[in-house]
Design a protein around this motif. Structure first.
Motif, PDB file in Angstrom:
ATOM      1  N   PHE A 156      53.191  18.230   1.561  1.00  0.00           N
ATOM      2  CA  PHE A 156      52.789  19.028   2.956  1.00  0.00           C
ATOM      3  C   PHE A 156      53.658  18.512   3.596  1.00  0.00           C
ATOM      4  CE2 PHE A 156      48.429  19.566   1.142  1.00  0.00           C
ATOM      5  CZ  PHE A 156      48.315  20.490   0.936  1.00  0.00           C
ATOM      6  N   LEU A 157      54.511  16.957   3.862  1.00  0.00           N
ATOM      7  CA  LEU A 157      54.892  16.671   5.222  1.00  0.00           C
ATOM      8  C   LEU A 157      56.667  16.211   4.757  1.00  0.00           C
ATOM      9  CD1 LEU A 157      52.581  14.010   5.796  1.00  0.00           C
ATOM     10  CD2 LEU A 157      52.345  16.072   6.718  1.00  0.00           C
ATOM     11  N   GLY A 158      57.080  16.721   3.082  1.00  0.00           N
ATOM     12  CA  GLY A 158      58.664  16.128   2.756  1.00  0.00           C
ATOM     13  C   GLY A 158      58.257  15.395   2.785  1.00  0.00           C
ATOM     14  N   ILE A 159      59.679  14.195   3.163  1.00  0.00           N
ATOM     15  CA  ILE A 159      60.134  12.800   1.969  1.00  0.00           C
ATOM     16  C   ILE A 159      59.796  11.262   3.165  1.00  0.00           C
ATOM     17  CG2 ILE A 159      61.619  11.292   1.242  1.00  0.00           C
ATOM     18  CD1 ILE A 159      62.906  13.640   0.234  1.00  0.00           C
ATOM     19  N   ILE A 160      58.585  10.514   3.130  1.00  0.00           N
ATOM     20  CA  ILE A 160      59.307   9.774   3.817  1.00  0.00           C
ATOM     21  C   ILE A 160      58.841   8.650   3.668  1.00  0.00           C
ATOM     22  CG2 ILE A 160      56.921   8.636   5.941  1.00  0.00           C
ATOM     23  CD1 ILE A 160      55.683  11.785   5.765  1.00  0.00           C
ATOM     24  N   GLY A 161      59.781   7.296   3.381  1.00  0.00           N
ATOM     25  CA  GLY A 161      60.084   7.046   2.474  1.00  0.00           C
ATOM     26  C   GLY A 161      59.350   5.562   3.187  1.00  0.00           C
ATOM     27  N   PHE A 162      59.806   4.036   2.256  1.00  0.00           N
ATOM     28  CA  PHE A 162      59.350   3.158   2.778  1.00  0.00           C
ATOM     29  C   PHE A 162      58.027   2.685   2.961  1.00  0.00           C
ATOM     30  CE2 PHE A 162      60.486  -0.685   5.948  1.00  0.00           C
ATOM     31  CZ  PHE A 162      61.555  -0.921   5.078  1.00  0.00           C
ATOM     32  N   VAL A 163      57.101   3.386   3.674  1.00  0.00           N
ATOM     33  CA  VAL A 163      55.772   3.012   3.738  1.00  0.00           C
ATOM     34  C   VAL A 163      54.946   2.503   2.536  1.00  0.00           C
ATOM     35  CG1 VAL A 163      53.348   3.829   4.476  1.00  0.00           C
ATOM     36  CG2 VAL A 163      55.372   4.901   6.161  1.00  0.00           C
ATOM     37  N   GLY A 164      55.205   3.004   1.583  1.00  0.00           N
ATOM     38  CA  GLY A 164      54.735   2.764   0.568  1.00  0.00           C
ATOM     39  C   GLY A 164      54.988   1.886  -0.240  1.00  0.00           C
ATOM     40  N   LEU A 165      56.401   1.145  -0.006  1.00  0.00           N
ATOM     41  CA  LEU A 165      57.151   0.287  -0.538  1.00  0.00           C
ATOM     42  C   LEU A 165      57.234  -0.836   0.414  1.00  0.00           C
ATOM     43  CD1 LEU A 165      58.991  -1.003  -2.345  1.00  0.00           C
ATOM     44  CD2 LEU A 165      60.907  -0.826  -1.544  1.00  0.00           C
ATOM     45  N   VAL A 166      56.890  -0.894   2.045  1.00  0.00           N
ATOM     46  CA  VAL A 166      56.596  -2.351   2.966  1.00  0.00           C
ATOM     47  C   VAL A 166      55.553  -2.072   3.064  1.00  0.00           C
ATOM     48  CG1 VAL A 166      57.546  -2.535   4.711  1.00  0.00           C
ATOM     49  CG2 VAL A 166      59.290  -1.919   2.498  1.00  0.00           C
ATOM     50  N   CYS A 167      54.867  -1.882   3.357  1.00  0.00           N
ATOM     51  CA  CYS A 167      53.511  -1.907   3.432  1.00  0.00           C
ATOM     52  C   CYS A 167      52.786  -2.775   2.574  1.00  0.00           C
ATOM     53  CB  CYS A 167      53.111  -0.736   4.206  1.00  0.00           C
ATOM     54  SG  CYS A 167      53.075   0.213   5.722  1.00  0.00           S
ATOM     55  N   PRO A 168      52.919  -2.972   1.645  1.00  0.00           N
ATOM     56  CA  PRO A 168      51.889  -3.711   1.113  1.00  0.00           C
ATOM     57  C   PRO A 168      52.615  -5.576   0.539  1.00  0.00           C
ATOM     58  CG  PRO A 168      52.390  -1.729  -0.416  1.00  0.00           C
ATOM     59  CD  PRO A 168      53.179  -1.527   1.034  1.00  0.00           C
ATOM     60  N   HIS A 169      53.843  -5.270   1.358  1.00  0.00           N
ATOM     61  CA  HIS A 169      54.670  -6.599   1.218  1.00  0.00           C
ATOM     62  C   HIS A 169      54.523  -7.283   1.881  1.00  0.00           C
ATOM     63  CE1 HIS A 169      56.510  -6.259  -2.935  1.00  0.00           C
ATOM     64  NE2 HIS A 169      57.218  -5.014  -2.432  1.00  0.00           N
ATOM     65  N   MET A 170      54.483  -6.747   3.471  1.00  0.00           N
ATOM     66  CA  MET A 170      53.932  -6.738   4.184  1.00  0.00           C
ATOM     67  C   MET A 170      52.687  -7.734   4.565  1.00  0.00           C
ATOM     68  SD  MET A 170      54.745  -3.732   7.597  1.00  0.00           S
ATOM     69  CE  MET A 170      56.504  -3.338   7.832  1.00  0.00           C
TER      70      MET A 170
END
Lengths: 355, 299
Positions: A277-291
């Motif tokens: 629906f929104l196109g590619i939104i990277g980084f959130v899925g990788l980094v939020c858990p690590h934060m």
């Protein structure tokens, strides 16, 4: 109460510290939501937002802007960010790899390829976007479906390979990397041969943008995110067990293979829906858990809700900044997530394990 | 030799289920015959086995790893599984709580057939400490609490907390209960894992090389803790070991494996240089030191 007596006091303090992180996150989400609805081409004072939302009147202009544009966009940022973040938690846990995220496993390149195929086959037309009015995509629903289909197809292929070769994390990650390259190559080939209009559409599609969602899309993304959130929370002890080691988890009665496969499917469904629906939104899925791992630790009782609010806040802030930083121009939110998230993440890496 | 042994195993297995006591006698007899070792520990009758492994075969792809394994372990007893690398010690241990699915054979826990139970139900009865434990960023308290997982529904109850607290105190982990386990030393982590297995409230404890990668002091510490748990909680315990002398010191019975089969099973006095030579392929002396048998490699 007996519970208070029996739990050691310092453990209680420790738990409430972690719970307070989540509560602060929720508070930040609410504040950012109001700020996000407030700012834009027409700036709306926060008291007016509150009166409009709770039906206390307000002008009809504000009402239309708030209900038709700002709120769907802000809620989409919350639902998508939260969804991608918990999808990341699940993938990192079941694949036992800190680099695992919906995108390392080739979902985004598959979705981009799918969208390109959709645009190639069904041609150009119009789609609603606040970013680039010049770019048009015909049959946006077919493009969306095509992107979703290929993203899910990737997961299915990975799971089939895992089924043949036993569901080890290494198998899944390597298969994901291979499939990712395959779709990237396919995407490049399409981009090389299409005409300029379609090339522009294909490239534009890839810039993730939360403004693309209307109430319907928002509803679907929210539904997917909430269902998976409930599932992940229900399985929090299973994820903790897998963190302690695969054999330990089995010794604790966890069906590791099944948990791994369902975790993969749930994470893929969220990511595929969001990306389609929104196109590619990277980084959130990788980094939020690590934060959040740095802040609340790896205990999934706290990590899942904390990542949920972290993803929501990060995408909400990114979207708000994207709309205002070079106003009246609007940046794709996907650019901002990395710009805002990466420094915070680097800071946390450098500050990690302070005594 | 092989035929003779498998015949003996077979007969001892048959007897075991009907008359555990007789099995034991017959067994001792076997080894007196084979190795001429007199027995002095059999004045009191051994308790009937709680965990009974019967006719277990395990195959990995086409290779047969375990061949007709039959063994019983009683409450309050430590059985050490010994043998060279790759002989199937860990595989046997994992078959005992069905982490690995045996191709044939049954595992009985008293009247319960573990082979037919769900993983969660097994985990309520059998605690398992893996050889390799990963340390996530979780506190000691929460890591031990994880052992209550098979019992936890949607919420952790007061009962769960009480058990965890008591176990943490018993294992001397109280001072470090809020430390993260990825900051612990190997010995401390091993204690946490053992403590986690105990809060499962198991009647059987399976330990896969509990002393590997620990220094001498920690090895003693962890084995004393295990012995203590076995004596106090009256659990039937099976552990795989590499260090024969530590095994001799802390375990009650010894199962020697060779080529996926049981080569010999005996108590402390039954361990002879001959068995060890046959199983490990090196010459050793078994000497007595403070009435404790010690295995010393020759040459």
């Amino acid at each position: 109460m007996t519970k208070e007596e029996k739990k050691p006091t310092n453990y209680k303090a420790y738990v409430s510290r972690k719970v307070s992180v989540i509560l602060i996150g929720i508070a930040a989400t609410i504040i950012m939501f109001l700020v996000s609805v407030s700012v834009g081409a027409v700036s709306i004072p926060i008291p007016d937002i509150i009166t409009t939302i709770f039906g206390g009147g307000g002008t009809s202009l504000y009402e239309r802007i708030i209900w038709n544009i700002r709120i769907p966009q802000a809620l989409t940022a919350i639902a998508a960010g939260a969804g991608l973040a918990i999808a990341g938690v699940s993938m990192q846990s079941v694949l036992r790899n800190p680099l695992a995220s919906p995108f390392t496993l080739g979902l985004s390149s598959a979705a981009a390829f799918g969208a390109a195929v959709g645009i190639l086959l069904f041609g150009a037309g119009t789609t609603g976007s606040s970013i680039a009015d010049a770019v048009v995509i015909n049959n946006p629903y077919l493009t969306t479906l095509s992107a979703f289909f290929f993203a899910i197809l990737t997961t299915v292929i990975i799971l089939l390979i895992a089924k043949i070769r036993s569901a080890t994390p290494e198998t899944m990650i390597l298969a994901g990397v291979a499939i990712s390259s395959l779709f990237s190559a396919g995407l490049m080939a399409i981009q090389y041969f299409v005409d300029d209009t379609r090339l522009a559409s294909i490239v534009f599609w890839q810039f993730g943008d939360v403004a693309r969602a209307s109430w319907t899309e928002l509803g679907l993304i929210t539904l997917m995110t909430v269902i998976c959130l409930i599932y992940f929370i229900y399985k929090r002890w299973d994820y903790n067990s897998i963190d302690a080691g695969e054999e330990t988890a089995k010794g604790l009665g966890v069906n590791v293979e099944r948990t791994r496969i369902i975790g993969m499917i749930a994470a893929s469904l969220i990511s595929a829906t969001v990306v389609a629906f929104l196109g590619i939104i990277g980084f959130v899925g990788l980094v939020c858990p690590h934060m959040m791992r740095r802040v609340v630790g790896d205990d999934h009782r706290f990590l899942i809700p904390a990542s949920f609010v972290c993803g929501a806040v990060l995408l909400l802030i990114s979207d708000t900044v994207a709309r205002t930083v070079i106003a009246p121009h609007v940046l794709p939110v996907a650019v901002l997530t990395a710009f805002l998230g990466a420094p915070v993440f680097l800071y946390l890496i450098i500050m990690r394990r302070r005594a | 030799m092989t035929d003779k042994l498998s015949h003996e195993e077979h007969s001892h297995d048959e007897e075991m289920h009907i008359h555990p006591h007789v099995h034991s006698e017959g067994y001792v007899h076997t080894h007196e015959h084979l190795h001429g070792v007199p027995h002095d520990h059999h004045t009191d009758a051994p308790a009937p086995a709680l965990l009974n492994v019967d006719g277990v075969n395990f195959e990995y792809k086409t290779a047969r790893v375990l061949n007709e394994i039959c063994v019983g372990v009683a409450r309050g007893e430590i059985l050490a599984i010994l043998g060279p690398n790759g002989v199937g010690k860990s595989t046997l241990l994992k078959c005992m709580n069905l982490i690995l699915q045996p191709k044939t054979g049954t595992i009985m826990l008293g009247e319960l057939n573990l082979t037919k139970m769900s993983g969660n139900e097994i985990a309520k009865n059998v605690g398992y400490v893996a050889q390799r434990n990963d340390s996530a960023r979780m506190t000691v308290f929460d890591s031990v609490l994880l052992g209550r997982k098979p019992h936890i529904g949607w919420r952790v109850t007061d009962h769960d907390y009480t058990i965890v607290e008591n176990a943490i105190e018993q294992f001397g982990l109280t001072d470090m209960q809020l430390r993260y386990i990825d900051e612990l030393s190997g010995g401390e982590l091993q204690r946490v894992c053992l403590c986690r297995a105990i809060v499962q409230e198991p009647s059987v404890l399976l330990l896969d090389e509990p002393t590997s990668s620990l220094d001498l002091c920690r090895q003693m510490e962890i084995l004393r803790a295990i012995r203590n748990v076995v004596d106090h909680h009256d659990v039937a315990t099976v552990m795989t070991m590499h260090d024969l002398n530590l095994a001799l010191r802390f375990a009650d019975r010894f199962l020697f494996m060779k080529n996926g089969r049981i080569y010999a099973m005996c108590d402390k006095s039954g361990v002879t240089s001959q068995i060890i030579e046959d199983v490990y392929g090196i010459k050793v002396d078994v000497i007595l030191h403070n009435e404790m048998p010690i295995v010393v490699p020759c040459g």
